[in-house]
Design a protein around this motif. Sequence first.
Motif, mmCIF file in Angstrom:
data_model
loop_
_atom_site.group_PDB
_atom_site.id
_atom_site.type_symbol
_atom_site.label_atom_id
_atom_site.label_comp_id
_atom_site.label_asym_id
_atom_site.label_seq_id
_atom_site.Cartn_x
_atom_site.Cartn_y
_atom_site.Cartn_z
ATOM 1 N N ARG A 1 0.869 -1.181 0.000
ATOM 2 C CA ARG A 1 0.000 0.000 0.000
ATOM 3 C C ARG A 1 0.909 1.235 0.000
ATOM 4 N N LEU A 2 1.145 1.764 -1.197
ATOM 5 C CA LEU A 2 2.156 2.826 -1.339
ATOM 6 C C LEU A 2 1.850 4.045 -0.475
ATOM 7 N N GLN A 3 0.550 4.353 -0.342
ATOM 8 C CA GLN A 3 0.161 5.557 0.389
ATOM 9 C C GLN A 3 0.678 5.539 1.835
ATOM 10 N N SER A 4 0.697 4.349 2.451
ATOM 11 C CA SER A 4 1.160 4.320 3.842
ATOM 12 C C SER A 4 2.583 3.788 3.980
ATOM 13 N N ALA A 5 3.298 3.668 2.846
ATOM 14 C CA ALA A 5 4.701 3.231 2.939
ATOM 15 C C ALA A 5 5.551 4.397 3.447
ATOM 16 N N THR A 6 6.296 4.149 4.517
ATOM 17 C CA THR A 6 7.133 5.206 5.092
ATOM 18 C C THR A 6 8.429 5.328 4.310
ATOM 19 N N THR A 7 8.724 6.518 3.823
ATOM 20 C CA THR A 7 10.037 6.735 3.198
ATOM 21 C C THR A 7 10.620 8.010 3.783
ATOM 22 N N TYR A 8 11.894 8.150 3.650
ATOM 23 C CA TYR A 8 12.562 9.340 4.190
ATOM 24 C C TYR A 8 13.247 10.108 3.064
ATOM 25 N N PRO A 9 12.446 10.628 2.127
ATOM 26 C CA PRO A 9 13.063 11.298 0.977
ATOM 27 C C PRO A 9 13.858 12.529 1.383
ATOM 28 N N ASP A 10 13.546 13.096 2.567
ATOM 29 C CA ASP A 10 14.265 14.302 2.982
ATOM 30 C C ASP A 10 15.740 14.009 3.246
ATOM 31 N N ASP B 1 22.230 20.143 8.123
ATOM 32 C CA ASP B 1 21.048 20.712 8.772
ATOM 33 C C ASP B 1 20.637 19.801 9.931
ATOM 34 N N ALA B 2 20.954 20.207 11.130
ATOM 35 C CA ALA B 2 20.686 19.368 12.300
ATOM 36 C C ALA B 2 19.206 19.318 12.642
ATOM 37 N N SER B 3 18.411 20.182 12.008
ATOM 38 C CA SER B 3 16.992 20.215 12.360
ATOM 39 C C SER B 3 16.219 19.057 11.717
ATOM 40 N N ILE B 4 16.828 18.371 10.753
ATOM 41 C CA ILE B 4 16.109 17.273 10.092
ATOM 42 C C ILE B 4 16.057 16.085 11.043
ATOM 43 N N SER B 5 14.835 15.749 11.439
ATOM 44 C CA SER B 5 14.723 14.624 12.367
ATOM 45 C C SER B 5 14.194 13.417 11.621
ATOM 46 N N ARG B 6 14.635 12.252 11.978
ATOM 47 C CA ARG B 6 14.189 11.025 11.328
ATOM 48 C C ARG B 6 13.105 10.393 12.169
ATOM 49 N N GLY B 7 12.071 9.889 11.487
ATOM 50 C CA GLY B 7 10.987 9.238 12.199
ATOM 51 C C GLY B 7 11.421 7.872 12.677
ATOM 52 N N PRO B 8 10.560 7.226 13.458
ATOM 53 C CA PRO B 8 10.904 5.880 13.910
ATOM 54 C C PRO B 8 10.676 4.873 12.776
ATOM 55 N N GLY B 9 11.296 3.742 12.848
ATOM 56 C CA GLY B 9 11.021 2.665 11.901
ATOM 57 C C GLY B 9 11.883 2.736 10.663
ATOM 58 N N TRP B 10 11.711 1.711 9.860
ATOM 59 C CA TRP B 10 12.517 1.550 8.653
ATOM 60 C C TRP B 10 11.906 2.301 7.484
ATOM 61 N N ASP B 11 12.766 2.713 6.584
ATOM 62 C CA ASP B 11 12.300 3.175 5.282
ATOM 63 C C ASP B 11 11.726 1.946 4.562
ATOM 64 N N ALA B 12 10.580 2.109 3.895
ATOM 65 C CA ALA B 12 9.915 0.954 3.266
ATOM 66 C C ALA B 12 10.796 0.286 2.213
ATOM 67 N N ASN B 13 11.685 1.040 1.573
ATOM 68 C CA ASN B 13 12.621 0.431 0.619
ATOM 69 C C ASN B 13 13.475 -0.623 1.316
ATOM 70 N N ALA B 14 14.083 -0.198 2.434
ATOM 71 C CA ALA B 14 14.980 -1.095 3.167
ATOM 72 C C ALA B 14 14.186 -2.267 3.740
ATOM 73 N N TYR B 15 12.986 -1.969 4.243
ATOM 74 C CA TYR B 15 12.147 -3.006 4.846
ATOM 75 C C TYR B 15 11.848 -4.123 3.843
ATOM 76 N N TRP B 16 11.344 -3.745 2.675
ATOM 77 C CA TRP B 16 10.934 -4.757 1.703
ATOM 78 C C TRP B 16 12.131 -5.508 1.116
ATOM 79 N N VAL B 17 13.216 -4.781 0.849
ATOM 80 C CA VAL B 17 14.397 -5.454 0.285
ATOM 81 C C VAL B 17 14.935 -6.469 1.279
ATOM 82 N N GLU B 18 15.038 -6.069 2.518
ATOM 83 C CA GLU B 18 15.555 -6.967 3.557
ATOM 84 C C GLU B 18 14.631 -8.179 3.745
#
Length: 283
Positions: free
Chosen positions: A125-134, A148-165
């Motif tokens: 379900r692409l709409q809810s796939a988490t990615t970190y394009p930033d 830029d230290a203000s860029i914060s990363r969310g919890p969890g895996w990027d969906a690319n890494a998740y599915w490949v792994e």
Amino acid sequence: MHKFELVLLGGPNSGKTHYAGQLYGRLQQRTGALRLRTDQGTPPDLSALKEVLDALNAGHAARHTPASVSLEILLPLTDEQGNTLDLHWPDYGGEQLSAVFDQRGVQEAWRDKLTKAEGWVLLIRLQSATTYPDELGALVQRAGGKLDASISRGPGWDANAYWVELLQLLLHVSGHGSVRRITLPRLTILLSCYDELGPTDLTPAERLAEKLPLLSAFIASVWRPEAISVWGLSALGRALEKDSKDEDFQNEGPESQGWVISPSGGEPDADLSKPLAWLLSTP
Ligand SMILES: Nc1nc2c(ncn2[C@@H]2O[C@H](COP(=O)(O)OP(=O)(O)OP(=O)(O)O)[C@@H](O)[C@H]2O)c(=O)[nH]1
Ligand SMILES: [Mg+2]
């Protein structure tokens, strides 16, 4: 009689159960590429699928499948050429797949199915796939000497890494490996809840590559091109909640809703059995 086993790979909330229910409705209608056979002695137990259709007939969504549930529903089918086959359609609580990823291991029953299956169906379900394009932007800035230290990363895996792994793990435990490009199991990717993504000129495979480029490249490097197909799937055609009272579903029936977009793109097609007909067809 050909007996076809497939593995369905979809996380929680990816649309497995509603696709199964809607597929069953279409198969019963006997107007599509695959149809339900009625020549059986003992009719198979299709009550789980009937339950989904009952909910949709009442205009609301069916329930979430509990994590402990694992079903295998026998669908006796025939194709347009009159070939008969028994399809074993699985449904389970999507947490089971997340657990495979978290624990980095599969239970024996899963391993057995993965090894034997002639086809794998991946529901994303692409709409809810988490990615970190930033991150890309951050890398560009770092290259310029600024971070830029203000860029914060969310919890969890990027969906690319998740599915490949996850795919690497599943290929490994099922003995398929990823050194030579494979043709078996054939792979159907269903981009579920496709209605959520809005209109586009892109094909489903291009949409996958746009949102999940690493996964798309991994799949192309492991499977031979003729063994993969990517479809857009909207089993319901729209969002439904547990307390919805959708009048179109109530008045016209669930069989009037839902569509697929073929791998080459184009107009929505109401025959939800098409992706499976591709999977089941002899290469
Ligand atoms: N917009 C939209 N929503 C959908 C579609 N199909 C299913 N949904 C919604 O997505 C949610 C999850 O669908 P399910 O079919 O229950 O997902 P599942 O993969 O079986 O989830 P688990 O049972 O938790 O593993 C439900 O709330 C549905 O209403 C669709 O085609 N379009
Ligand atoms: Mg479910």
